[in-house]
Design a protein around this motif. Structure first.
Motif, mmCIF file in Angstrom:
data_model
loop_
_atom_site.group_PDB
_atom_site.id
_atom_site.type_symbol
_atom_site.label_atom_id
_atom_site.label_comp_id
_atom_site.label_asym_id
_atom_site.label_seq_id
_atom_site.Cartn_x
_atom_site.Cartn_y
_atom_site.Cartn_z
ATOM 1 N N ASP A 1 49.137 53.036 82.807
ATOM 2 C CA ASP A 1 48.987 52.450 81.475
ATOM 3 C C ASP A 1 48.872 50.932 81.635
ATOM 4 N N TYR B 1 52.057 48.925 82.051
ATOM 5 C CA TYR B 1 53.213 49.262 81.212
ATOM 6 C C TYR B 1 53.912 50.514 81.757
ATOM 7 N N VAL C 1 59.659 46.092 80.122
ATOM 8 C CA VAL C 1 59.334 47.450 79.656
ATOM 9 C C VAL C 1 60.564 48.334 79.865
ATOM 10 N N HIS D 1 60.752 52.972 79.297
ATOM 11 C CA HIS D 1 60.341 53.957 80.297
ATOM 12 C C HIS D 1 60.014 53.241 81.589
ATOM 13 N N PHE E 1 50.465 58.659 72.666
ATOM 14 C CA PHE E 1 49.090 58.693 73.189
ATOM 15 C C PHE E 1 48.418 60.044 72.965
ATOM 16 N N PHE F 1 55.201 58.152 75.838
ATOM 17 C CA PHE F 1 53.831 57.710 76.111
ATOM 18 C C PHE F 1 53.216 58.690 77.122
ATOM 19 N N GLN G 1 54.987 58.048 82.352
ATOM 20 C CA GLN G 1 55.926 57.034 81.822
ATOM 21 C C GLN G 1 57.201 57.697 81.284
ATOM 22 N N ARG H 1 59.034 39.386 76.274
ATOM 23 C CA ARG H 1 58.502 40.205 75.195
ATOM 24 C C ARG H 1 59.000 41.616 75.503
ATOM 25 N N ASP I 1 58.940 45.424 75.221
ATOM 26 C CA ASP I 1 58.022 46.515 74.914
ATOM 27 C C ASP I 1 58.761 47.658 74.203
ATOM 28 N N VAL I 2 58.143 48.206 73.159
ATOM 29 C CA VAL I 2 58.713 49.342 72.402
ATOM 30 C C VAL I 2 60.196 49.100 72.100
ATOM 31 N N GLU J 1 58.628 43.808 70.364
ATOM 32 C CA GLU J 1 57.464 44.580 69.929
ATOM 33 C C GLU J 1 58.039 45.810 69.242
ATOM 34 N N HIS K 1 46.508 43.234 72.873
ATOM 35 C CA HIS K 1 45.842 44.158 73.806
ATOM 36 C C HIS K 1 45.902 45.617 73.360
ATOM 37 N N ASP K 2 46.513 45.883 72.217
ATOM 38 C CA ASP K 2 46.603 47.261 71.705
ATOM 39 C C ASP K 2 45.747 47.476 70.461
ATOM 40 N N ARG L 1 41.965 51.533 73.794
ATOM 41 C CA ARG L 1 42.151 50.080 73.723
ATOM 42 C C ARG L 1 41.346 49.298 74.754
ATOM 43 N N ARG M 1 40.170 44.778 75.923
ATOM 44 C CA ARG M 1 40.743 44.365 77.209
ATOM 45 C C ARG M 1 39.675 43.948 78.215
#
Ligand code: NOJ
Length: 565
Positions: free
Chosen positions: A71, A74, A111, A114, A159, A177, A181, A211, A213-214, A284, A345-346, A432, A436
Motif C-alpha cells: 500500500d 502504508y 502508521v 496496522h 479497500f 485495509f 496490512q 501525521r 495514519d487512521v 488523519e 494522496h488519497d 488513487r 500519485r
C-alpha cells in the motif's frame, strides 16, 4: 460573528504549527535522486530550496520506511529504518538537517493501526500457536460456522472485500485495509509500548511531529460486533460509497472513533512534551461531525486534525462557508487551530474535481471510461480555492503539485495501476494512482525531469503529456503562474499574520449567490463561485487568482482576490 482559530484574538501564534503551511511530500512521486524511476530522500533534499522559495513552513513526508509497498509504504515492515528504495537513515538525517537549516520543519508519518504482514511481529505470529503472546499483538480470532470457516464478523475492508484473512491453522486475522496490512491489537500493552518507542526513535532524530495514519481506527469495540453498515457491500464488492457511509452511519462503526483511542493520544501528548521545540501530532481521522473530530485536538491530545469536511465541501459556496464556520466554532471550543486541506494522496486532485459537472463530487479515482474534467475550468477554480484556503486562520496543508495546479491523471491505463483499492474492488474504484503520478520538474526532459539524472528509468507511473504545461521550470519565476500565485499568497499570509488571525464574514458574503467573502485582519478574501461577475468592494487588489480575474472592476466567475481591507 467573528471566528478565530487558536490562539486568542490579537495574540500571535506561540508555536510554529498553529499557523503553519505544511507541504505534503509523497516520497515515491516527488523527485528521484538516483535514477531508478522512484522518488527518494536524495530527491527530496535536492528540492528543499524550491520549497523554501515557495514559502511553506514545514514538510510532511508520507512513509519512507522499510516496506513491501503493498500500500505504497502504508504497510510498514520496520518502523526504525528507511526502505532502500528511498535511501538510508543517514540520507534521512542529512535531509532533516538541511530542512532545518532552511527553516523548514519536518513531520513524518506514523502508521500505528496496522503493520505489514512482513513485519517480524506478524511473521512470528504466523509461526506461533493460537493463544500465544505473538498472536496477541494482532487481532486473531476463531471463525464462525461449524468449522470456523466463516469470518469472525461481517466487517469489510476499506479497500473492498472481507476485512479478515484465514491462516493455515484455521484462525482469522483482521485487516481493515489490505490482507498485507494486519491490524495491531491496541489492548495489548506491548503494542502501546512499542509505538511509543517508535515515536521516541524519530523524536530523538529530531523530527518536528507526526501525521497519525487512521488515528480513529486503533481501538475496536469490545467483542468485535457485526456492523449494520454491512449493507454497503454489493455482492463481494464494496459499494463505492461505503467509506462515506462508514463515516456517517449511526451508530459509529465498531472499528472507528471508539472512545478508547483518546487515552492513547493523551499518553503520546506527554511523550512529545518531554522534547524541546513544540513537537506536534496531526490526526488523519475521517470522523464526523466536526465536534467529534475536534475531540482529537483537545488540549491534552493531538495538536491538529485534518479537516476533511473542508475538502469534501468542493467548489460550493454554501458548503464551503458552512464548513469554515463549523470548523472555527469547534476549534474555538477546544482551543485548537483549525486546519485546511484541498487534496492529498488519497483523493482526486481538487483541480480535477472542480472541473467535473458536479464540482462537489469526491470520486474514488477517475479512469478513462469516467466523466473527464474541464481542465481549464478546474484549474481556474483550483487557483481561487487555494487563495481562499490561504486566507483562513489556522494551519493549511498543500499536497505536492498543488502549487503547480497539477491535475489528476484521469487516463491511466488499468494495466499500470498499483493501488490495492483498485484490485480489491475489481476496478469499481479506479483508485488513487491518478493523484500519485510523479511530479513534472522540467517540461522538455525525459520523465519531465522527475529523475534528476536525465538517463534515469521511466517514472514508476506514466505521466500524461499535459504535464509539460505544468512543469515547475515553466512556473518558477514566471509571473502569472500558479507557483508564483501561491508564493505571493504565502508571502502576504506571513507578513499579515493571517494564520493567527480572526475572520468576520464581509458584507459581500452571499453563499446562496455563490460568493464567499471574509475579512481576516488587513485582507478581505472574495471568491466568486457563482455564474456571473460580481462587483468588487473598494480597495487595492493584493493578490488575484489569475490575470483575468478582474475585468472592468468586476470579479469574474471561478476567481478570487485578496483586497487590502
Ligand atoms: C490512510 C492513508 O492516507 C492511505 O494512503 C492508506 O492507504 C491508509 N491510511 C491505510 O494505511
Amino acid at each position: 460573528m467573528s471566528l478565530q482559530a487558536a490562539p486568542a484574538p490579537g495574540k500571535q501564534a506561540t508555536t510554529w504549527w498553529e499557523d503553519a503551511v505544511i507541504y505534503q511530500i509523497y516520497p515515491r512521486s516527488f523527485a528521484d535522486g538516483n535514477g531508478d524511476g522512484m522518488g527518494d530522500l536524495h530527491g527530496i533534499k535536492s528540492k528543499l530550496p524550491y520549497l523554501q522559495n515557495l514559502g511553506v513552513n514545514a514538510v510532511w513526508l508520507s512513509p519512507f520506511y522499510v516496506s513491501p509497498q503493498a500500500d505504497a509504504g502504508y504497510d510498514v515492515a520496520d518502523y526504525r529504518d528507511v526502505d532502500p528504495r528511498f535511501g538510508t537513515l543517514q540520507d534521512f538525517d542529512a535531509m532533516l538537517a538541511e530542512a532545518h537549516e532552511r527553516g523548514l520543519k519536518v513531520i513524518v508519518d506514523l502508521v500505528p493501526n496496522h503493520t505489514s504482514d512482513e513485519h517480524e511481529w506478524f511473521q512470528a505470529a504466523l509461526r506461533s500457536p493460537k493463544g500465544s503472546r505473538e498472536r496477541d499483538r494482532y487481532m486473531f480470532r476463531d471463525g464462525r460456522g461449524e468449522n470456523g470457516e466463516l469470518p469472525p464478523n461481517n466487517w469489510e475492508s476499506i479497500f473492498g472485500g472481507k476485512a479478515w484473512t484465514r491462516v493455515d491453522d484455521g484462525q482469522w486475522y483482521l485487516h481493515l485495509f489490505d490482507t498485507k496490512q494486519p491490524d495491531l491489537n491496541w489492548e495489548n500493552p506491548e503494542v502501546r509500548e512499542e509505538m511509543i518507542s517508535v515515536l521516541r526513535f524519530w523524536l530523538d532524530r529530531g523530527v518536528d511531529g507526526f501525521r497519525i495514519d487512521v488515528a480513529h481506527g486503533l481501538v475496536k469495540a469490545e467483542g468485535l460486533p457485526d456492523w449494520a453498515g454491512r449493507e454497503s457491500m454489493v455482492g463481494d464488492v464494496k459499494n463505492p460509497d461505503a467509506l462515506e457511509e462508514a463515516a456517517s452511519t449511526e451508530p459509529t462503526p465498531p472499528y472507528f472513533d471508539q472512545p478508547g483511542v483518546h487515552a492513547i493520544y493523551r499518553e503520546w501528548n506527554k511523550v512529545l512534551a518531554e522534547y524541546p521545540g513544540d513537537r506536534m501530532l496531526v490526526a488523519e481521522a475521517w470522523v464526523e461531525p466536526a465536534e467529534r473530530l475536534f475531540h482529537y485536538v483537545r488540549q491534552d491530545e493531538m495538536q491538529q486534525a485534518f479537516n476533511f469536511d473542508f475538502l469534501r465541501a468542493g467548489w460550493d459556496a454554501e458548503r464551503l462557508s458552512a464548513s469554515i464556520t463549523e470548523s472555527l466554532v469547534q476549534a474555538g471550543k477546544v482551543g485548537a487551530p483549525s486546519t485546511w486541506v484541498l487534496s492529498n494522496h488519497d483523493t482526486v486532485r481538487h483541480t480535477t474535481r472542480f472541473g467535473l459537472q458536479d464540482p462537489t463530487q469526491l470520486p474514488k479515482g477517475v479512469g478513462a471510461r469516467d466523466e473527464q474534467p474541464d481542465e481549464a475550468l478546474g484549474l481556474s477554480r483550483g487557483r481561487a480555492a487555494i487563495l481562499t484556503m490561504l486566507a483562513l486562520p489556522g494551519s493549511a496543508y498543500l499536497y505536492q503539485g498543488d502549487e503547480l495546479g497539477l491535475p489528476e491523471h484521469t487516463l491511466l491505463d488499468d494495466a499500470v495501476r498499483q493501488d490495492p483499492a483498485f484490485f480489491r474492488t475489481q476496478g469499481v474504484e479506479r483508485g488513487r494512482d491518478g493523484c500519485r503520478v510523479p511530479i513534472p520538474w522540467k517540461s522538455d526532459a525525459p520523465g519531465f525531469g522527475f529523475s534528476t539524472n536525465d538517463d534515469g528509468a521511466s517514472p514508476w507511473l506514466p505521466q500524461p503529456d499535459s504535464f509539460a504545461r505544468y512543469a515547475a521550470d515553466t512556473q518558477v519565476g514566471k509571473p502569472g503562474s500558479v507557483y508564483e500565485l501561491v508564493r505571493a499568497a504565502l508571502r502576504e499570509r506571513a507578513a499579515r499574520h493571517l494564520g493567527s488571525g480572526t475572520i468576520e464574514w464581509a458584507p459581500a458574503h452571499n453563499p446562496s449567490g455563490g460568493v464567499v467573502s471574509f475579512v481576516n485582519g488587513s485582507v478581505q478574501l472574495i471568491a466568486n463561485m457563482g455564474g456571473s461577475p460580481i462587483e468588487l468592494p473598494d480597495g487595492v487588489v493584493l493578490v488575484a487568482s489569475a490575470a483575468e480575474a478582474v475585468e472592468d472592476g468586476l470579479l469574474q466567475p471561478n476567481n478570487a482576490v485578496w483586497i487590502e481591507a
